[in-house]
Design an enzyme around this catalytic site. Structure first.
Site, mmCIF file in Angstrom:
data_model
loop_
_atom_site.group_PDB
_atom_site.id
_atom_site.type_symbol
_atom_site.label_atom_id
_atom_site.label_comp_id
_atom_site.label_asym_id
_atom_site.label_seq_id
_atom_site.Cartn_x
_atom_site.Cartn_y
_atom_site.Cartn_z
ATOM 1 N N ASP A 129 0.827 -1.206 0.000
ATOM 2 C CA ASP A 129 0.000 0.000 0.000
ATOM 3 C C ASP A 129 0.864 1.259 0.000
ATOM 4 O OD1 ASP A 129 -2.353 1.713 0.548
ATOM 5 O OD2 ASP A 129 -3.322 -0.195 0.981
ATOM 6 N N HIS A 192 -4.256 6.114 2.645
ATOM 7 C CA HIS A 192 -4.794 4.842 2.151
ATOM 8 C C HIS A 192 -4.237 3.634 2.909
ATOM 9 C CE1 HIS A 192 -5.594 1.651 -0.814
ATOM 10 N NE2 HIS A 192 -6.551 2.427 -1.266
ATOM 11 N N SER A 518 -10.870 -0.938 -2.106
ATOM 12 C CA SER A 518 -9.678 -0.908 -1.238
ATOM 13 C C SER A 518 -10.033 -1.153 0.217
ATOM 14 C CB SER A 518 -9.019 0.472 -1.289
ATOM 15 O OG SER A 518 -8.205 0.596 -2.395
#
Ligand code: NAG
Ligand code: NAG
Ligand code: NAG
Ligand code: NAG
Ligand code: NAG
Ligand code: NAG
Ligand code: NAG
Ligand code: NAG
Ligand code: NAG
Length: 726
Positions: A129, A192, A518
């Site tokens: 990530d 994220h 995600s």
């Protein structure tokens, strides 16, 4: 590749660059078995042969720990030469891809009080990530012992400290010039990776919320597991060359499961795609990869992560929704979807239409102005609420100094986003009333209220943006595999990023609410890790089977594209550890499948690094692959099609058990199971059966299911038949 988060703002940012000299991945399959094999020197000498003495400068990564290959800066001519060299499986450009919780686990019935095994803390979840924020409360190592002894990874201590929760962290970047805001560190400056990591394996943190919204205890699926962060995503996206380097390391480092919320571009071959390649080698080493299905829905065949050896996860809603009201000067109010934490204190502001205030200096006119970046004339917008005919990030409204933004279009209102100004997204009918009011009123005014939570009685439903099947390469492999919560999920966030990732947004938070496949992927990762903690010896296919066959069936009334939206259904963590039977598969099964796909023995041996062959090609149909789902496609409308599926299940329930087959199918969809009863006398005993599916397809898809039931376990598989366009 892109990280699979909130589709809207991200998709606007990413554009594709191509240049003459580009980074290419030269994939050479499995590592040769010789003990003294020096992959790196092989890579350098191959490069020297083609580009001479500058070889080492052009080498970007050398893959040598878990598989064989390298990434290098090459011209097209050099690529052609290398592609012809012995041992090369494929050469493909290192493309740039994009990244695409309190309530969610409870909604899944996965209670905080559920008994956990101590083995959970031996699990290592590998996250690919944008990095991680190690100081977040979600990654506290209070109560953790030292890392499991099997861990062989490292911690890059550039502006970063690992602990007994985050036991590994490393960053990968083919181009060492990083972007403004990026850090050459495993530290997450976007949000994220911190969000996905805490969803999969964050610890318990009580009293979290986003300005009061979504309040509760934030927790990951496996709060006691360890995290290893492989930072492959940067402000400009995630590159194949780096993703493969991370797989090469993660497999050798000893992670138990890999979570990858990144969606690649569609490849036409299983071995020209870094996630397909990397996860194949992970599977060989007993590691399941859990991948986001993609955020390109609801159009069919938009899923980009679809290899049969990994788990593809769609995103669905939970029973909590964020809504806010818009009030007009005429006293009428409308309910939109938005996560609006700003308070306008009931003050009415002038309402204007974005199309009437174009930023002419930047080349915008009324026809083009729909509130995209820089499109609004700040002199005319300042202090007003702007109505836009599109759902945007509202960055244009912020830049132009608008007080707020009301957005409308024909799109779905099944997800609430955050915006850097007070904003609300209205459905088409309400939006058109606001537009009408604006056009027919001399001094139109409006105000936008703070968001509140309401119950979403239609949940779970797969959200519109979640990528859909069928599988673009092998239509008879059903994808996505299942769905998990991916809409408006609260999880940890780095204070280095703003709440909306918009630089002008003043709000910095330590927990944030975002959406995307995600966010669904790490839910599935957490459940898979939970199953692995209970069954450490289960193969990736067995774990995937357990998740799929225990998933709750979903309603085609809410998702008319049915299994193409949700696969086997809605993930059910508390059932997943006790599936009764599993559809297992190992490397040889996937090799057989690839033989059927036209890969010959010589190319397969390169991929696998062993003596794989395509001996039994007759039986190498897609339908023979031992998957817990059944898909039969045809290109011919109205023809009578038949599929014969061979399957073998392994008993992982009670030693002595008898399972009976139940088929549920609409009229005209004929499904026959032989035998109809499977009797087991021991654990790990295998039994085979044949499913014959016959259908006449006039349009779309027809759905059915097979359930093996022993009175305790219901082992459910979806069966679909559908038309594909030629
Ligand atoms: C370390 O990370 C913080 C947070 O992003 C940043 O502000 C700081 O500049 C970084 N320090 C170094 C030496 O890179
Ligand atoms: C490296 O990245 C920087 C920042 O994105 C970019 O300006 C530069 O052109 C890149 N260099 C190469 C060789 O790709
Ligand atoms: C609304 O009122 C609060 C509390 O008085 C104040 O802090 C805030 O700035 C006000 N908001 C606006 C947009 O005026
Ligand atoms: C508005 O801009 C578009 C694109 O630049 C152009 O094609 C169009 O002719 C312009 N319309 C007017 C009315 O100027
Ligand atoms: C309001 O006017 C704009 C042009 O200024 C037009 O595009 C829009 O369709 C009108 N809205 C309604 C509801 O008629
Ligand atoms: C195997 O497939 C590769 C790639 O498609 C091809 O180049 C090669 O000639 C094939 N080998 C044989 C023996 O058919
Ligand atoms: C194909 O495989 C199934 C299950 O492994 C087996 O029962 C069957 O006999 C095989 N068919 C052929 C033609 O080899
Ligand atoms: C379809 O074909 C199968 C076998 O070829 C046959 O048994 C069945 O009757 C056919 N169905 C229809 C509706 O024609
Ligand atoms: C299972 O059934 C067999 C035969 O009926 C019996 O011999 C055996 O003891 C049983 N095993 C268990 C664990 O109940």
């Amino acid at each position: 590749m892109t990280t699979q988060m909130a589709p809207l703002s991200k998709l606007l940012l990413m554009s594709f660059i191509s240049c003459v000299v580009q980074v290419y991945v030269v994939y050479m399959g499995g590592l040769p078995k010789q003990a003294d094999f020096l992959a790196t020197s092989v890579h350098t000498s191959m490069l020297q042969e083609v580009i001479g003495s500058h070889a080492s400068e052009s080498l970007v990564h050398s893959y040598s720990r878990s598989f064989h290959g390298f990434a290098a800066r090459l011209t097209e001519d050099e690529v052609a030469e290398i592609a012809g060299m012995e041992g090369v499986v494929s050469v493909f450009p290192s493309e740039r891809h994009q990244l695409q919780t309190t309530r969610s686990w409870d909604f899944l019935g996965f209670s905080q009080s559920l008994q956990r095994l101590p083995t959970e803390s031996d699990l290592i979840v590998g996250m690919f990530d944008s990095g991680i924020w190690p100081e977040s409360d979600s990654f506290s190592d209070k109560g953790f012992g030292p890392p499991p002894t099997k861990w062989k990874g490292t911690c890059q201590t550039s502006n970063f400290t690992c602990n007994d929760k985050i036991i590994g962290a490393k960053y990968y970047r083919q181009n060492t010039t990083h972007l403004p805001g990026d850090l050459a560190s495993p530290r997450d400056t976007e949000g994220h990776g911190t969000h996905t990591s805490s969803t999969a394996a964050g610890g318990l943190v009580s009293g979290t919320s986003l300005f009061g919204l979504g309040s509760g205890t934030a927790r990951g699926g496996v709060p006691s597991a360890r995290i290893a962060m492989y930072k492959v995503c940067w402000a400009d996206g995630c590159y194949d060359a780096d993703i493969l380097a991370a797989f090469d390391d993660a497999i050798a480092d000893g992670v138990d499961i890999i979570s990858i919320s990144i969606s690649p571009f569609v490849a036409h071959n299983y071995f020209e795609n870094s996630i397909a390649i990397g996860s194949f080698h992970a599977m060989k080493h007993g590691i399941l990869t859990s991948a986001a299905a993609g955020n390109s829905g609801p159009k069919p065949a938009t899923t980009t992560n679809f290899s049969p050896w990994f788990l593809s996860v769609a995103a669905s809603t939970i029973d909590r929704k964020f809504v806010n009201k818009v009030l007009l000067g005429n006293g009428k109010s409308y309910e939109g979807v938005s996560i609006n934490t700003f308070d306008l204190n009931n003050t009415m502001y002038p309402l204007i239409y974005g199309g009437d205030v174009p930023n002419i200096a930047q080349g915008f006119n009324s026809t083009r102005s729909r509130c995209v970046s820089d499109s609004l004339n700040s002199a005319l917008v300042k202090g007003k609420i702007v109505l836009c005919d599109a759902l945007t990030s509202a960055d244009a409204a912020l830049t132009a100094g608008a007080t707020g933004s009301i957005m409308r279009n024909l799109g779905s209102t099944d997800v609430a986003f955050t915006f850097p100004v007070p904003a609300s997204f209205l459905n088409a009918a309400d939006g058109s009333e606001v537009s009408h009011y604006l056009n027919s009123t001399r001094n139109p005014t409006a105000t936008i209220f703070k968001s509140t939570e309401t119950k979403d009685v239609l949940a779970p439903a797969v959200v519109s943006f979640s990528s859909r099947g069928p599988n673009p390469i092998t239509s008879d492999i059903l994808k996505p595999d299942l769905t998990a919560p991916g809409v408006d999920i609260l999880a940890a966030w780095p204070p280095a990023s703003t709440m909306t990732e918009s630089s002008g947004d003043p709000r910095r938070v330590s927990y944030n609410i975002v959406s995307g496949t995600s966010m669904a992927c790490p839910h599935a990762t957490g459940v898979a890790a939970y199953v692995k903690a209970i069954h450490p010896m289960w193969s990736p296919a067995a774990i995937k089977s357990a998740l799929m066959t225990t998933a709750s069936p979903m309603s085609p009334l809410r998702n008319t594209d049915a299994e193409f939206a949700y696969g086997a259904g809605h993930i059910n963590p508390s059932k997943a550890a006790d599936p009764g039977l599993v559809y297992d598969a190992e490397e040889a099964d996937y090799v057989q499948f690839l033989c059927g796909q036209g890969y010959n023995a010589s190319s397969l041996r390169l991929v696998t690094g062993d003596q794989s062959s395509c001996s039994d090609v007759k039986n190498a149909t897609v339908w023979g692959l031992n998957l817990p789902s059944f898909a039969l496609s045809t290109q011919t409308k109205g023809s009578n099609i038949t599929g014969v599926f061979h399957r073998t299940v392994t008993n992982v329930g009670s030693p002595n058990s008898t399972y009976k087959a139940t088929v549920t199918a609409p009229r005209g969809f004929n499904i026959h199971v032989e035998p109809q009863t499977l009797a087991f006398e021991s654990v790990l005993q295998k039994q085979s059966f044949v499913v014959t599916v016959e259908a006449i397809l006039e349009a779309g898809m027809i759905s059915a299911s097979l359930v093996w039931d022993d009175g305790v376990h219901q082992v459910r598989s979806p069966i679909v038949a559908f038309l594909v366009s030629s």
